[in-house]
Design an enzyme around this catalytic site. Structure first.
Site, short mmCIF file in Angstrom:
data_model
loop_
_atom_site.label_atom_id
_atom_site.label_comp_id
_atom_site.label_asym_id
_atom_site.label_seq_id
_atom_site.Cartn_x
_atom_site.Cartn_y
_atom_site.Cartn_z
N GLN A 17 -175.71 117.83 38.21
CA GLN A 17 -174.90 118.86 38.88
C GLN A 17 -174.31 119.87 37.90
O GLN A 17 -173.71 120.86 38.32
CB GLN A 17 -173.77 118.21 39.68
CG GLN A 17 -174.26 117.39 40.87
CD GLN A 17 -174.93 118.22 41.96
OE1 GLN A 17 -174.81 119.46 42.01
NE2 GLN A 17 -175.65 117.55 42.85
N GLY A 39 -184.40 113.98 38.93
CA GLY A 39 -183.22 113.50 38.20
C GLY A 39 -183.15 111.98 38.19
O GLY A 39 -182.80 111.38 37.18
N THR A 87 -200.40 113.50 34.66
CA THR A 87 -200.73 114.92 34.52
C THR A 87 -199.52 115.76 34.93
O THR A 87 -198.87 115.49 35.94
CB THR A 87 -201.96 115.26 35.40
OG1 THR A 87 -203.02 114.44 34.94
CG2 THR A 87 -202.34 116.73 35.29
N CYS A 126 -173.51 107.38 57.74
CA CYS A 126 -173.66 106.41 58.81
C CYS A 126 -174.61 105.30 58.36
O CYS A 126 -175.79 105.52 58.17
CB CYS A 126 -174.21 107.10 60.04
SG CYS A 126 -174.06 106.09 61.49
N SER A 156 -182.24 118.03 37.02
CA SER A 156 -183.24 118.13 38.08
C SER A 156 -183.42 119.58 38.51
O SER A 156 -182.43 120.28 38.74
CB SER A 156 -182.73 117.29 39.25
OG SER A 156 -183.66 117.25 40.28
N GLY A 157 -184.68 120.02 38.65
CA GLY A 157 -184.96 121.42 38.95
C GLY A 157 -184.37 121.94 40.25
O GLY A 157 -183.87 123.07 40.31
N HIS A 158 -184.39 121.09 41.28
CA HIS A 158 -184.04 121.64 42.61
C HIS A 158 -182.56 121.93 42.80
O HIS A 158 -182.16 122.47 43.82
CB HIS A 158 -184.58 120.74 43.73
CG HIS A 158 -183.89 119.42 43.91
ND1 HIS A 158 -183.06 119.18 44.97
CD2 HIS A 158 -183.92 118.28 43.19
CE1 HIS A 158 -182.62 117.93 44.89
NE2 HIS A 158 -183.13 117.37 43.82
N ASN A 177 -171.12 115.06 41.94
CA ASN A 177 -171.82 115.77 43.00
C ASN A 177 -170.99 115.95 44.26
O ASN A 177 -171.18 116.91 45.00
CB ASN A 177 -173.14 115.05 43.35
CG ASN A 177 -172.99 113.56 43.47
OD1 ASN A 177 -172.53 112.89 42.55
ND2 ASN A 177 -173.36 113.02 44.61
N1 PLP Z 1 -177.51 112.66 39.82
C1 PLP Z 1 -176.72 113.47 40.51
C2 PLP Z 1 -175.32 113.71 40.02
C3 PLP Z 1 -177.17 114.09 41.67
O1 PLP Z 1 -176.35 114.90 42.35
C4 PLP Z 1 -178.50 113.84 42.09
C5 PLP Z 1 -178.99 114.45 43.34
O2 PLP Z 1 -178.25 114.81 44.22
C6 PLP Z 1 -179.31 113.00 41.32
C7 PLP Z 1 -178.78 112.42 40.18
C8 PLP Z 1 -180.71 112.71 41.70
O3 PLP Z 1 -181.54 113.82 41.48
P1 PLP Z 1 -182.97 113.90 42.17
O4 PLP Z 1 -182.74 114.19 43.61
O5 PLP Z 1 -183.69 115.01 41.49
O6 PLP Z 1 -183.63 112.58 41.96
#
Ligand code: PLP
Length: 398
Positions: free
Chosen positions: A178, A71, A236, A324, A198-200, A150
């Site tokens: 998100q 992302g 790639t 922190c 973002s995939g994860h 997020n």
């Molecule tokens: N933008 C938002 C709102 C996110 O919550 C996050 C990851 O927590 C990101 C961008 C960044 O994504 P990535 O971890 O895939 O770089």
């Protein structure tokens, strides 16, 4: 010990079907999709299918999808492309509550000479749309507004905002990291020029991101090199992860509504239960326009980090609204932008659920967390002087 994972805005578990789709491409089907022989053709065909599935989830076309590494890369690519497209414009706009992938980039660009406007939010985390409108000028190159926050889950009115920005002929980007997979998105209805995700965050692997670029948008690549992604992102392809993401998007499209209804019920039960059982608990962010999986709750008189450590002992994994830094606890910039009093921001915990959470998980948290807060408050000399009936009454730091 139980393991209750309620930190899905940080990352998610890969769905078994997603992993099954990926495995052949980590084993026997290892050809480079750019090669000419049939072995490679089997891979490039599956890449094309995955691209179509990703596009389908967004209401886009395959040509509008660029695969990236995450992302953050998508966000950086989008903003850099927009400012390069309009080199005479020196003003860029975002919000005060963006993820560091945008926030730190804009701060960096401000040092490079761009004039940056960061649009404020109110106490409930709602965007000041009038302020945004007033900030737009003929010198504005790009507006980047996150779709959903997020930390609090608050969803911004991207539909309305993108119409306003586009009516002024300004490039509009949204960080939808998100939002995708959690709420329905249809880019046929919403005139955003670029969108990142973002995939994860939606049960695909880490290390794969997407940048949507609407057909006709001026674009310059960030990574220069080979001809991959139609010359828009060199390198790639991360084949297995792209195929996994395609599957995750396909599943999200089919199950989004029914899964979200279930996740929302669980989230609401958790929220209600914690507010009932723990005096001085308060939800951060508006309750209406919110992701169905997220709740951010402050527990007055205790530190979020301490709560996390105690929950960890019971196998409960969430995250806190403070970090922190150099030995001192810094409340999150999001909660500060919302004007959450310092001591409440310090004691905030984000719970973010997924399709893998159950009623039993919620029961477990509701059983374990109230005594944790009570014990921590016993140890806090400060709590004894708090009047928990006065939200936000505390002004001292501790
Ligand atoms: N933008 C938002 C709102 C996110 O919550 C996050 C990851 O927590 C990101 C961008 C960044 O994504 P990535 O971890 O895939 O770089």
């Amino acid at each position: 010990m139980e393991q209750i994972y309620v930190d899905n805005n940080a990352t998610t578990q890969i769905t078994p079907e997603v992993l099954d789709e990926m495995m052949p491409f980590l084993k026997g089907l290892y050809a480079n999709p750019s090669s000419m022989y049939r072995f490679a053709g089997q891979v490039s065909k599956r890449l094309r299918e995955a691209r179509r599935k990703v596009a389908d989830l967004l209401g886009a076309t395959s040509e509008e999808i660029i695969f990236t590494s995450c992302g953050s890369e998508s966000d950086n690519t989008a903003i850099r492309a927009a400012i390069q497209a309009y080199p005479n414009k020196r003003h860029i706009v975002t919000t005060r509550v963006e993820h560091p992938a945008i926030k730190n980039l804009f701060e960096h660009l401000s040092k490079e000479g761009w004039r940056v406007t960061m649009v404020p939010v109110d106490n409930n985390g709602r965007l000041d749309v009038d302020f945004l409108v007033r900030s737009l000028t003929p010198d504005t190159a790009v507006v980047s507004i996150m779709w959903a926050n997020n930390e609090t889950g608050v969803v911004f009115p991207i539909d309305e905002i993108s119409q306003i920005v586009k009516a002024r002929g300004i490039v509009f980007h949204t960080d939808a990291v998100q939002a995708v997979g959690k709420i329905a998105i249809d880019l046929r209805r919403i005139p955003a020029d670029m969108l990142s995700f973002s995939g994860h965050k939606l049960h695909a692997p880490k290390g794969i991101g997407v940048l949507y670029v609407r057909r006709g948008t001026r674009f310059t690549p960030f990574l220069i090199g080979g001809h991959q992604e139609s010359g828009r992102r060199a390198g790639t392809e991360n084949v297995a992860s792209i195929i996994g993401l395609g599957k995750a998007c396909e599943l999200a499209k089919i199950h989004l509504e029914e899964e979200n209804a279930r996740v929302r019920q669980l989230r609401d039960r958790l929220e209600r239960g914690l507010l009932e059982k723990i005096p001085g608990a308060k939800v951060n962010g508006e309750r209406e326009n919110r992701l169905p999986n997220t709740t951010n709750i402050s527990f007055e008189g205790v530190e979020g980090e301490a709560i996390l450590l105690m929950m960890d002992q019971w196998g409960i994994y969430a995250s806190s609204g403070s970090a922190c830094t150099s030995g001192s606890l810094q409340p999150s910039h999001v909660l500060r932008a919302m004007g959450v009093p310092f001591t409440l921001a310090h004691g905030s915990i984000r719970f973010s659920l997924s399709r893998y959470n159950t009623d039993r998980d919620i029961g477990y948290i509701l059983e374990k967390l109230p005594p944790i807060i009570e014990d921590l408050r016993e140890l806090s000399p400060f709590w004894k002087t708090c009047d928990s009936t006065q939200p936000g009454a505390i002004t001292q730091t501790f």
